[in-house]
Every structure is written in structure tokens, then in C-alpha cells.
Design an enzyme around this catalytic site. Structure first.
Site, PDB file in Angstrom:
ATOM      1  N   LYS A  10       0.824  -1.209   0.000  1.00 23.06           N
ATOM      2  CA  LYS A  10       0.000   0.000   0.000  1.00 23.06           C
ATOM      3  C   LYS A  10       0.863   1.266   0.000  1.00 23.06           C
ATOM      4  O   LYS A  10       2.079   1.205   0.218  1.00 23.06           O
ATOM      5  CB  LYS A  10      -0.938  -0.025   1.205  1.00 23.06           C
ATOM      6  CG  LYS A  10      -1.948  -1.161   1.143  1.00 23.06           C
ATOM      7  CD  LYS A  10      -2.862  -1.120   2.366  1.00 23.06           C
ATOM      8  CE  LYS A  10      -3.920  -2.190   2.308  1.00 23.06           C
ATOM      9  NZ  LYS A  10      -4.835  -2.110   3.460  1.00 23.06           N
ATOM     10  N   TYR A  50     -12.048  -2.027  -4.838  1.00 28.81           N
ATOM     11  CA  TYR A  50     -12.649  -2.293  -3.524  1.00 28.81           C
ATOM     12  C   TYR A  50     -14.178  -2.253  -3.550  1.00 28.81           C
ATOM     13  O   TYR A  50     -14.803  -2.043  -2.509  1.00 28.81           O
ATOM     14  CB  TYR A  50     -12.105  -1.295  -2.496  1.00 28.81           C
ATOM     15  CG  TYR A  50     -10.705  -1.624  -2.059  1.00 28.81           C
ATOM     16  CD1 TYR A  50     -10.443  -2.705  -1.220  1.00 28.81           C
ATOM     17  CD2 TYR A  50      -9.622  -0.866  -2.495  1.00 28.81           C
ATOM     18  CE1 TYR A  50      -9.153  -3.008  -0.819  1.00 28.81           C
ATOM     19  CE2 TYR A  50      -8.324  -1.163  -2.090  1.00 28.81           C
ATOM     20  CZ  TYR A  50      -8.107  -2.237  -1.254  1.00 28.81           C
ATOM     21  OH  TYR A  50      -6.833  -2.536  -0.861  1.00 28.81           O
ATOM     22  N   ASN A 113      -1.940  -0.208   6.844  1.00 22.87           N
ATOM     23  CA  ASN A 113      -1.393  -1.464   7.360  1.00 22.87           C
ATOM     24  C   ASN A 113      -0.466  -2.156   6.369  1.00 22.87           C
ATOM     25  O   ASN A 113      -0.266  -3.354   6.419  1.00 22.87           O
ATOM     26  CB  ASN A 113      -2.515  -2.386   7.838  1.00 22.87           C
ATOM     27  CG  ASN A 113      -3.476  -2.772   6.730  1.00 22.87           C
ATOM     28  OD1 ASN A 113      -3.246  -2.505   5.558  1.00 22.87           O
ATOM     29  ND2 ASN A 113      -4.565  -3.403   7.116  1.00 22.87           N
ATOM     30  N   HIS A 116      -2.054  -5.518   1.341  1.00 22.59           N
ATOM     31  CA  HIS A 116      -3.358  -6.125   1.061  1.00 22.59           C
ATOM     32  C   HIS A 116      -3.068  -7.481   0.449  1.00 22.59           C
ATOM     33  O   HIS A 116      -2.126  -7.626  -0.335  1.00 22.59           O
ATOM     34  CB  HIS A 116      -4.140  -5.279   0.040  1.00 22.59           C
ATOM     35  CG  HIS A 116      -5.250  -6.036  -0.615  1.00 22.59           C
ATOM     36  ND1 HIS A 116      -6.530  -6.036  -0.125  1.00 22.59           N
ATOM     37  CD2 HIS A 116      -5.264  -6.859  -1.710  1.00 22.59           C
ATOM     38  CE1 HIS A 116      -7.293  -6.807  -0.897  1.00 22.59           C
ATOM     39  NE2 HIS A 116      -6.544  -7.312  -1.868  1.00 22.59           N
ATOM     40  N   GLU A 127      -8.943 -10.241  -8.479  1.00 23.47           N
ATOM     41  CA  GLU A 127      -7.936  -9.218  -8.210  1.00 23.47           C
ATOM     42  C   GLU A 127      -6.710  -9.325  -9.118  1.00 23.47           C
ATOM     43  O   GLU A 127      -6.179  -8.302  -9.537  1.00 23.47           O
ATOM     44  CB  GLU A 127      -7.510  -9.285  -6.736  1.00 23.47           C
ATOM     45  CG  GLU A 127      -8.621  -8.878  -5.795  1.00 23.47           C
ATOM     46  CD  GLU A 127      -8.258  -8.992  -4.334  1.00 23.47           C
ATOM     47  OE1 GLU A 127      -9.069  -8.560  -3.505  1.00 23.47           O
ATOM     48  OE2 GLU A 127      -7.160  -9.503  -4.003  1.00 23.47           O
TER      49      GLU A 127
END
Length: 141
Positions: A10, A50, A113, A116, A127
């Protein structure tokens, strides 16, 4: 069973120069990188990726964050790759992540975080083609 899964580093991980460290953790655990690219998602692309979270209260913040800077998308391959990647990444909330997991080591908070990963074979099947065409996936066998 040999599987493929998508992982994204990310914007916070890219910004903090963690790309190599994150990838090396997956490689040290026996997973193989079969595709990799650095891209910057537009807001619309982040929303499309998303879309499963569209009704969730964090959707806007998540898509704003994921379009705020470059990400690194990679496809990993290996035995039970999806489950193993989820274990290596750790819990979404770094406060709950096990010691030694990527999120425990590097995450800033629940949103930032660092990584992913696809959560199921069905997610991986959607994805992976979001970022990679079939000819970009370098089979290992």
C-alpha cells in the site's frame, strides 16, 4: 495445492521504502513472485478494486488512501499461497497482529497497514486480472 494470490504494498509501505523488505519476507517463506508492477491507482480504479466494500463505512477513506500514492502489485505463487500470505501479513489491525507478521512489523494503523492480500480463491481470481494480463504472469513450472 499450488495457488496464486494478489498482494499489494500500500501507499504507506511504498512511501517508507518497504518494498524490498516486504517482498523478501514472502520469498523467505517460500512464495515466488511471478508478476510485479508499481502503479498509482486513480480514485475510480481504487473504487472499482474495492467495490465489495462499497456499503461499508470505511469505503471512502479506503479508496482515498489507496489512490493517494503509488502501490506495488504482485502475484505470488506457492503451496496454499492464499492462506499462507494471510498468515504472513497478520491481522488487519496491527495491534492484533502476531509477532513477526508484516503488519506487526510495519503497519502504522488499521488503515495504513502496509499490505493487502486476496482473502479467497474467488477474490484472487478477480484481483489478479485487475492488475495483470495472462501474458504478464510468469509461470514457474
Amino acid at each position: 495445492m499450488i495457488e496464486r494470490t494478489l498482494v499489494m504494498i500500500k501507499p504507506d509501505g511504498v512511501e517508507r521504502n518497504l518494498i524490498g523488505k516486504v517482498i523478501s519476507i514472502f520469498e523467505e517463506k517460500g512464495l515466488k513472485v511471478i508478476a510485479l508492477k508499481k502503479v498509482r491507482l486513480s480514485k475510480d480504479q481504487a473504487k472499482a478494486f474495492y467495490i465489495v466494500h462499497k456499503e461499508r463505512p470505511f469505503y471512502e477513506d479506503l479508496t482515498n488512501y489507496m489512490s493517494s500514492g503509488p502501490i506495488v502489485a504482485l502475484v505470488l505463487e506457492g503451496e496454499n499461497a492464499i492462506k499462507r500470505v494471510r498468515e504472513i501479513m497478520g491481522a488487519t489491525d496491527p495491534k492484533e497482529a502476531a509477532e513477526g507478521t508484516i503488519r506487526k512489523l510495519f503497519a502504522i494503523d488499521k488503515e495504513k497497514n502496509t499490505v493487502h492480500g486476496s482473502d479467497s480463491p474467488e477474490s484472487a481470481a478477480k484481483e489478479i486480472p485487475f492488475f495483470f494480463s495472462e501474458y504478464e504472469l510468469i509461470a514457474l513450472s
